[in-house]
Design a protein around this motif. Structure first.
Motif, PDB file in Angstrom:
ATOM      1  N   PHE A   1       0.824  -1.211   0.000  1.00  0.00           N
ATOM      2  CA  PHE A   1       0.000   0.000   0.000  1.00  0.00           C
ATOM      3  C   PHE A   1       0.860   1.264   0.000  1.00  0.00           C
ATOM      4  O   PHE A   1       0.504   2.258  -0.630  1.00  0.00           O
ATOM      5  CB  PHE A   1      -0.985  -0.004   1.173  1.00  0.00           C
ATOM      6  N   GLU A   2       2.008   1.222   0.682  1.00  0.00           N
ATOM      7  CA  GLU A   2       2.940   2.355   0.638  1.00  0.00           C
ATOM      8  C   GLU A   2       3.435   2.583  -0.788  1.00  0.00           C
ATOM      9  O   GLU A   2       3.577   3.724  -1.234  1.00  0.00           O
ATOM     10  CB  GLU A   2       4.130   2.110   1.564  1.00  0.00           C
ATOM     11  N   GLY A   3       3.703   1.494  -1.506  1.00  0.00           N
ATOM     12  CA  GLY A   3       4.154   1.599  -2.888  1.00  0.00           C
ATOM     13  C   GLY A   3       3.089   2.211  -3.785  1.00  0.00           C
ATOM     14  O   GLY A   3       3.390   3.066  -4.631  1.00  0.00           O
ATOM     15  N   ILE A   4       1.846   1.789  -3.607  1.00  0.00           N
ATOM     16  CA  ILE A   4       0.753   2.358  -4.401  1.00  0.00           C
ATOM     17  C   ILE A   4       0.598   3.842  -4.090  1.00  0.00           C
ATOM     18  O   ILE A   4       0.441   4.666  -5.006  1.00  0.00           O
ATOM     19  CB  ILE A   4      -0.561   1.590  -4.140  1.00  0.00           C
ATOM     20  N   ALA A   5       0.671   4.203  -2.815  1.00  0.00           N
ATOM     21  CA  ALA A   5       0.559   5.611  -2.424  1.00  0.00           C
ATOM     22  C   ALA A   5       1.702   6.426  -3.025  1.00  0.00           C
ATOM     23  O   ALA A   5       1.482   7.536  -3.531  1.00  0.00           O
ATOM     24  CB  ALA A   5       0.547   5.734  -0.899  1.00  0.00           C
ATOM     25  N   LEU A   6       2.918   5.875  -2.990  1.00  0.00           N
ATOM     26  CA  LEU A   6       4.065   6.568  -3.569  1.00  0.00           C
ATOM     27  C   LEU A   6       3.869   6.775  -5.066  1.00  0.00           C
ATOM     28  O   LEU A   6       4.161   7.860  -5.597  1.00  0.00           O
ATOM     29  CB  LEU A   6       5.348   5.776  -3.303  1.00  0.00           C
ATOM     30  N   MET A   7       3.361   5.750  -5.754  1.00  0.00           N
ATOM     31  CA  MET A   7       3.117   5.868  -7.189  1.00  0.00           C
ATOM     32  C   MET A   7       2.111   6.987  -7.463  1.00  0.00           C
ATOM     33  O   MET A   7       2.309   7.808  -8.358  1.00  0.00           O
ATOM     34  CB  MET A   7       2.608   4.534  -7.748  1.00  0.00           C
ATOM     35  N   LEU A   8       1.045   7.039  -6.684  1.00  0.00           N
ATOM     36  CA  LEU A   8       0.032   8.076  -6.893  1.00  0.00           C
ATOM     37  C   LEU A   8       0.558   9.475  -6.557  1.00  0.00           C
ATOM     38  O   LEU A   8       0.155  10.460  -7.178  1.00  0.00           O
ATOM     39  CB  LEU A   8      -1.222   7.772  -6.080  1.00  0.00           C
ATOM     40  N   LYS A   9       1.471   9.560  -5.589  1.00  0.00           N
ATOM     41  CA  LYS A   9       2.031  10.861  -5.202  1.00  0.00           C
ATOM     42  C   LYS A   9       3.047  11.383  -6.202  1.00  0.00           C
ATOM     43  O   LYS A   9       3.188  12.590  -6.374  1.00  0.00           O
ATOM     44  CB  LYS A   9       2.716  10.762  -3.832  1.00  0.00           C
ATOM     45  N   THR A  10       3.772  10.477  -6.862  1.00  0.00           N
ATOM     46  CA  THR A  10       4.921  10.908  -7.660  1.00  0.00           C
ATOM     47  C   THR A  10       4.757  10.762  -9.176  1.00  0.00           C
ATOM     48  O   THR A  10       5.557  11.335  -9.918  1.00  0.00           O
ATOM     49  CB  THR A  10       6.184  10.116  -7.247  1.00  0.00           C
ATOM     50  N   GLN A  11       3.761  10.031  -9.625  1.00  0.00           N
ATOM     51  CA  GLN A  11       3.631   9.760 -11.060  1.00  0.00           C
ATOM     52  C   GLN A  11       2.380  10.405 -11.633  1.00  0.00           C
ATOM     53  O   GLN A  11       1.266  10.033 -11.293  1.00  0.00           O
ATOM     54  CB  GLN A  11       3.598   8.244 -11.317  1.00  0.00           C
ATOM     55  N   HIS A  12       2.579  11.370 -12.512  1.00  0.00           N
ATOM     56  CA  HIS A  12       1.437  12.061 -13.116  1.00  0.00           C
ATOM     57  C   HIS A  12       0.550  11.113 -13.910  1.00  0.00           C
ATOM     58  O   HIS A  12      -0.675  11.238 -13.897  1.00  0.00           O
ATOM     59  CB  HIS A  12       1.917  13.206 -14.006  1.00  0.00           C
ATOM     60  N   ASN A  13       1.174  10.158 -14.604  1.00  0.00           N
ATOM     61  CA  ASN A  13       0.378   9.211 -15.390  1.00  0.00           C
ATOM     62  C   ASN A  13      -0.488   8.325 -14.516  1.00  0.00           C
ATOM     63  O   ASN A  13      -1.543   7.860 -14.953  1.00  0.00           O
ATOM     64  CB  ASN A  13       1.270   8.364 -16.293  1.00  0.00           C
ATOM     65  N   ALA A  14      -0.082   8.090 -13.272  1.00  0.00           N
ATOM     66  CA  ALA A  14      -0.914   7.297 -12.366  1.00  0.00           C
ATOM     67  C   ALA A  14      -2.239   8.013 -12.106  1.00  0.00           C
ATOM     68  O   ALA A  14      -3.276   7.364 -11.967  1.00  0.00           O
ATOM     69  CB  ALA A  14      -0.180   7.019 -11.055  1.00  0.00           C
ATOM     70  N   TRP A  15      -2.200   9.330 -12.073  1.00  0.00           N
ATOM     71  CA  TRP A  15      -3.450  10.083 -11.903  1.00  0.00           C
ATOM     72  C   TRP A  15      -4.345   9.915 -13.123  1.00  0.00           C
ATOM     73  O   TRP A  15      -5.574   9.827 -12.996  1.00  0.00           O
ATOM     74  CB  TRP A  15      -3.151  11.562 -11.649  1.00  0.00           C
ATOM     75  N   LEU A  16      -3.740   9.884 -14.318  1.00  0.00           N
ATOM     76  CA  LEU A  16      -4.533   9.642 -15.531  1.00  0.00           C
ATOM     77  C   LEU A  16      -5.145   8.246 -15.494  1.00  0.00           C
ATOM     78  O   LEU A  16      -6.306   8.059 -15.881  1.00  0.00           O
ATOM     79  CB  LEU A  16      -3.672   9.814 -16.784  1.00  0.00           C
TER      80      LEU A  16
END
Length: 131
Positions: free
Chosen positions: A26-41
């Motif tokens: 879950f920390e990894g998923i949160a980090l991905m959402l915080k740092t990767q603009h494409n994850a927001w897309l």
């Protein structure tokens, strides 16, 4: 005499360790959402697809295709993020080999997203055509 575990022996299975590993995930998923603009897309696309599927009342078989397609994109994005993070640590300066690794990982996300879009079109076509 107490047996000493071998250095290469896998750690003993414990429920606490398994729960801890979920926390890391879950920390990894949160980090991905915080740092990767494409994850927001991907999050926006996931929300839109889920909403459209609910509105169209897709059947269970079609839900399986949509969930599989969304999962494929999220897994590709997570692997891309991991490759980029590792490359930045291993080689903080420009490297053609690192550029190639990052480009390949990004290409994997693009392939997954294009296939997911095709699955979405094929899946929603009959539902939207009927409306």
């Amino acid at each position: 005499m107490k047996e000493v575990p071998h250095a290469c022996a896998p750690p003993r299975f414990t429920l606490a360790a398994r729960l801890k590993s979920f926390g890391y995930a879950f920390e990894g998923i949160a980090l991905m959402l915080k740092t990767q603009h494409n994850a927001w897309l991907h999050l926006i696309a996931t929300t839109l697809v889920t909403g459209l599927a609910g509105w169209c009342r897709v059947d269970a078989g079609d839900w399986r295709w949509l969930i599989g397609a969304m999962a494929m994109v999220w897994m590709a994005e997570a692997m891309n993020t991991a490759v980029e993070s590792l490359c930045d640590v291993v080689s903080p300066h420009y490297s053609l080999a690192v550029k190639s690794a990052k480009d390949l990982a990004a290409g994997g996300v693009l392939i997954a997203a294009c296939v997911a879009a095709a699955i979405g079109v094929i899946t929603f076509w009959p539902y939207l055509g009927a409306r």
